[in-house]
Design an enzyme around this catalytic site. Structure first.
Site, mmCIF file in Angstrom:
data_model
loop_
_atom_site.group_PDB
_atom_site.id
_atom_site.type_symbol
_atom_site.label_atom_id
_atom_site.label_comp_id
_atom_site.label_asym_id
_atom_site.label_seq_id
_atom_site.Cartn_x
_atom_site.Cartn_y
_atom_site.Cartn_z
ATOM 1 N N SER A 183 0.842 -1.196 0.000
ATOM 2 C CA SER A 183 0.000 0.000 0.000
ATOM 3 C C SER A 183 0.876 1.244 0.000
ATOM 4 O O SER A 183 2.022 1.222 0.465
ATOM 5 C CB SER A 183 -0.895 0.015 1.245
ATOM 6 N N TYR A 196 -2.461 -0.819 10.484
ATOM 7 C CA TYR A 196 -2.587 -1.253 9.097
ATOM 8 C C TYR A 196 -1.348 -0.863 8.295
ATOM 9 O O TYR A 196 -0.793 -1.679 7.546
ATOM 10 C CB TYR A 196 -3.833 -0.625 8.483
#
Length: 291
Positions: A183, A196
Site C-alpha cells: 500500500s 494497518y
C-alpha cells in the site's frame, strides 16, 4: 488516447457504513471490478492462481482479470462475504475457467494450510499466489487501538500472508509468481491507520526478502502498492466517515482508483512479460510518488 483523470468517474461517495467486513455489492457507488470493462488476451493461459481476499475489491478485479487471461482461479474469503464471492466465481466460470471457492479466516493457521492444499488439489496445481487479504480499521490515536484489534490486524495481514505463502511452497515450481498487496500506506502512513500501515510496510519488506531467497530458484516475488482505491474496506471502518467525502481526490490524478485499474499490474507481474522482474514494488497510486 484516454485521459487518465476521466477514464473512470470521480468518486464522491455519501457517508455510509457497513459492519466489518461488509459486502461490495451494497456499496454506493459501485466499484468497477472489471465485470464489464476488463478484456483479456490469453496472457496467463494454463496458469493456476490462488487469490486471498478474492471476493471483492482488488482481489476480485484480479480474479476476473486472471480468468479472462486464461488462468484457473481459486479465491479465499470470509464466510460472511459469500454473496460477493458468488458473483466472482460466476465471472471466472463465465470466462471458461475452473473456479474454486474456499471460505474461512486466514487468522487461523490450520485454515491457511487447508486453503492452499485444497486450492492446489482443485486446480491441479498452483503457480500464482496473490496475498491480498487484509484488515483495515481506523483509530484516533495509538492509545485508542485496543490490543485485541491490533492482534486481529497482525494475524490477518501478516500471519495469514506468511502462513499461506509458507504452505504454497509445497507446490510452487520455477516459473511461479508470488505477489503481495502492499500500500501507499507503507510509505506515507495515515495517522489513523498506524497498525494497518505497519503491516503493509512489513509486507513490502517480506516480498523483497523472499525475492532474494526464491529468485535464484526461478520463483519471482513482487508487490503492488495501491493508492486510495474504492473498495469495501473504506465504508467498513477503514476510514473515518468524514474522509469518505471526496475520497482519493487529493491524488495528482484528482480521484480515487477503481479496483479494475489495479488488475493490469497483477497480470503483468504474474505473466512471462515480467520474467526479469523480482523484488519490485509496483506503485499504482494515482500519481503519488513512491520511493
Amino acid at each position: 488516447m484516454t485521459d487518465p483523470r476521466t477514464i473512470h468517474p470521480k468518486l464522491d461517495p455519501d457517508v455510509q457504513h457497513q459492519p466489518e467486513p461488509g459486502l461490495e455489492t451494497r456499496m454506493q457507488p459501485q466499484a468497477d471490478i472489471g465485470l464489464e470493462s476488463y478484456k483479456g488476451s490469453g496472457r496467463l493461459a494454463g496458469r493456476k492462481a490462488l487469490i486471498t481476499g478474492g471476493d471483492s475489491g482488488i482481489g476480485a478485479a484480479v480474479a476476473i482479470a486472471y480468468a479472462r487471461e486464461g488462468a484457473d482461479v481459486a479465491i479465499a474469503y470470509l464466510p460472511s462475504e459469500q454473496p460477493d464471492a458468488d458473483r466472482i466465481i460466476a465471472a471466472i466460470e463465465d470466462a471458461g475457467q475452473k473456479a474454486f471457492a474456499f471460505p474461512g479466516d486466514v487468522q487461523d493457521a490450520h485454515h491457511c494450510q487447508e486453503l492452499v492444499d485444497k486450492a492446489a488439489d482443485a486446480l491441479g496445481g498452483l503457480d500464482i499466489l496473490v496475498n491480498n487479504a487484509s484488515r483495515q480499521i481506523w483509530h484516533e490515536g495509538i492509545e485508542n487501538i485496543p490490543d485485541e484489534e491490533f492482534e486481529k490486524t497482525m494475524r490477518t495481514n501478516l500471519f495469514g500472508n506468511f502462513r499461506v505463502t509458507k504452505q504454497a511452497m509445497k507446490y510452487l515450481e520455477p516459473g511461479a509468481s508470488i505477489i503481495f498487496t502492499s500500500s501507499i500506506q507503507a510509505y506515507e502512513p495515515s495517522d489513523t491507520l498506524l497498525d494497518y500501515a505497519m503491516t503493509k510496510a512489513a509486507m513490502n519488506n517480506l516480498s523483497k526478502g523472499l525475492a532474494t531467497q526464491l529468485t535464484p530458484k526461478g520463483i519471482r516475488v513482487n508487490a503492488v502498492a495501491p493508492g486510495p482505491v474504492w473498495t469495501v474496506l473504506q465504508p467498513t471502518d477503514g476510514q473515518p466517515p468524514e474522509k469518505l467525502d471526496g475520497f482519493g481526490q487529493h491524488t495528482p490524478l484528482g480521484r480515487a482508483g477503481h479496483p479494475v485499474e489495479l488488475a493490469g499490474a497483477y497480470v503483468f507481474l504474474a505473466s512471462d512479460e515480467a520474467s526479469y522482474v523480482s523484488g519490485e514494488t509496483l506503485g499504482v497510486t494515482g500519481g503519488t510518488p513512491t520511493p
